[in-house]
Design a protein around this motif. Structure first.
Motif, PDB file in Angstrom:
ATOM      1  N   GLY A  18      20.487  39.370  44.059  1.00 58.39           N
ATOM      2  CA  GLY A  18      20.698  40.637  43.366  1.00 58.39           C
ATOM      3  C   GLY A  18      21.216  40.391  41.964  1.00 58.39           C
ATOM      4  N   GLU A  19      22.221  41.156  41.552  1.00 55.24           N
ATOM      5  CA  GLU A  19      22.757  41.047  40.182  1.00 55.24           C
ATOM      6  C   GLU A  19      24.255  40.767  40.213  1.00 55.24           C
ATOM      7  N   VAL A  20      24.691  39.819  39.382  1.00 60.87           N
ATOM      8  CA  VAL A  20      26.108  39.488  39.261  1.00 60.87           C
ATOM      9  C   VAL A  20      26.471  39.368  37.787  1.00 60.87           C
ATOM     10  N   LYS A  21      27.747  39.614  37.495  1.00 62.16           N
ATOM     11  CA  LYS A  21      28.280  39.443  36.141  1.00 62.16           C
ATOM     12  C   LYS A  21      29.468  38.500  36.229  1.00 62.16           C
ATOM     13  N   LEU A  22      29.412  37.411  35.468  1.00 57.93           N
ATOM     14  CA  LEU A  22      30.423  36.370  35.536  1.00 57.93           C
ATOM     15  C   LEU A  22      31.010  36.142  34.149  1.00 57.93           C
ATOM     16  N   VAL A  27      28.274  36.209  31.320  1.00 57.38           N
ATOM     17  CA  VAL A  27      26.936  35.776  31.720  1.00 57.38           C
ATOM     18  C   VAL A  27      26.452  36.707  32.832  1.00 57.38           C
ATOM     19  N   SER A  28      25.357  37.412  32.597  1.00 56.71           N
ATOM     20  CA  SER A  28      24.790  38.330  33.587  1.00 56.71           C
ATOM     21  C   SER A  28      23.543  37.698  34.191  1.00 56.71           C
ATOM     22  N   ILE A  29      23.468  37.718  35.512  1.00 54.93           N
ATOM     23  CA  ILE A  29      22.361  37.080  36.216  1.00 54.93           C
ATOM     24  C   ILE A  29      21.725  38.090  37.150  1.00 54.93           C
ATOM     25  N   LYS A  30      20.411  38.198  37.076  1.00 61.50           N
ATOM     26  CA  LYS A  30      19.676  39.088  37.974  1.00 61.50           C
ATOM     27  C   LYS A  30      18.534  38.326  38.616  1.00 61.50           C
ATOM     28  N   VAL A  31      18.536  38.273  39.958  1.00 59.30           N
ATOM     29  CA  VAL A  31      17.515  37.571  40.717  1.00 59.30           C
ATOM     30  C   VAL A  31      17.049  38.493  41.849  1.00 59.30           C
ATOM     31  N   PRO A  32      15.946  38.177  42.512  1.00 55.83           N
ATOM     32  CA  PRO A  32      15.480  39.025  43.624  1.00 55.83           C
ATOM     33  C   PRO A  32      16.528  39.144  44.729  1.00 55.83           C
TER      34      PRO A  32
END
Length: 349
Positions: A137-141, A110-115
């Motif tokens: 920012g961006e995280v990969k879980l 699951v890749s998440i990108k936020v401000p």
């Protein structure tokens, strides 16, 4: 110069106010794009239905991408969750108008990108045994179940920052390229944390201790923590045990360096100052082990000497006994038959 400093200060305050007041999330998540096929399980429903692009879905829904497919779910104008190839995640229901969002890892990447200015506490991602929080920012879980033997999660900060919190630990201030692997047993009684990329701090619970208040003289319970610097291949093991009576767990925590050497160890019962071993550092443990080994060697030497003395004494007694026996057998040879002589020979041997 003073004007420039004042301008910078004003800009920082304005940015902080903007981050607090900005609406980072839309009221409902929306399917932004589908490459292949995506499905959704709405709250209260039993059957999965096909996702539709640009459609909004209620909080509490679970989304998944079928094998070979890619799906993007928008949480806000600049907030996107991407899943692919069988991965899935859920959203947690909350009243309309809430300014925070919580997601649940179900499986896959699951890749998440936020401000990058996302305020602390706005977005968190939970799973069994831990919560990824303060994402900016961006995280990969990545999350997977280990054939009935618990789960394994690979949590990576691509850009920006994030933290990982669980029972008895907090991985602080992870930044770009930092990564931690979390193994959790099915019963949640064991947790392993392993650094696979980057350097960051982890705060470990060490129970509570009693301290005396200087002014009042009263004893108060004070929480005790250990800050352990994680570097690649460093790890932490946390063991928990359920008591026969009560709900407070017995806990043992150990830290290991990249070579697998134990560096810290402590044991305690939750919120119980009377049951706390304190920290046992590897260097101190080594000294204790060496002293114990020396003492054991000394005792062994003494025991060996005693055994030798006993053997010498026993040997002397045996020789005396043999002489007496020989004399007795000489006096009775004429009256003994051949079988008796055989018995005497066996006894002498």
């Amino acid at each position: 110069m003073k004007k420039l400093s004042l301008a910078v200060a004003i800009s920082a305050v304005a940015l902080s106010v903007f981050a607090q007041e900005k609406q980072f999330f839309t009221t409902l998540p929306m399917c932004r794009y589908i490459d292949g096929k995506g499905e959704v399980l709405k709250p209260g429903q039993k059957d999965w239905v096909r996702l539709e692009e640009q459609a909004y879905y209620p909080l509490g829904s679970t989304f998944r991408a079928t094998p070979g497919s890619k799906v993007g779910i928008s949480l806000g104008r600049d907030s996107l969750v991407k899943i692919e190839d069988g991965a899935s995640f859920g959203t947690v229901y909350q009243p309309l108008g809430g300014k925070t969002r919580t997601l649940v890892l179900k499986g896959g990447l699951v890749s998440i990108k936020v401000p990058s200015v996302m305020p602390a506490g706005a977005l968190s991602v939970t799973s069994e045994g831990f919560t990824v929080k303060n994402i900016a920012g961006e995280v990969k879980l990545s999350y997977e179940e280990m054939n009935g033997d618990g789960s394994k999660a690979v949590l990576r900060c691509v850009t920006g920052a994030m933290e990982v919190e669980g029972r008895h630990f907090l991985v602080k201030d992870m930044h770009a390229a930092d990564e931690v692997v979390v193994r959790t047993s099915k019963d949640l009684l064991f947790t392993e944390l392993k650094d696979t990329s980057g350097d960051y701090q982890i705060v470990l619970d060490q129970g509570v201790t009693l301290q005396t208040d200087v002014e009042t003289g009263d004893s108060v319970e004070v929480a005790k923590n250990l800050e352990w610097k994680m570097s690649p291949k460093n790890s932490v093991n946390i063991f928990r045990a359920v008591p026969e009576v009560g709900e407070k767990l017995s806990v043992a925590i150990m830290t290991f360096d990249a070579a697998g050497n134990m560096m810290n160890r402590c044991a305690f019962t939750e919120k119980t100052a009377l049951v706390n071993s304190g920290e046992l550092v590897r260097g101190e443990a080594k000294g204790i082990d060496e002293e114990a080994a020396k003492l054991a060697a000394d005792v062994t030497e003494e025991e060996d000497a005693d055994i030798e003395d006993d053997e010498d004494s026993s040997s002397s007694s045996s020789e005396s006994s043999s002489d007496s026996s020989d004399d007795g057998s000489d006096s009775s040879d004429d009256s003994s038959d051949s079988d008796d002589s055989g018995d005497d020979a066996d006894f002498d041997f």
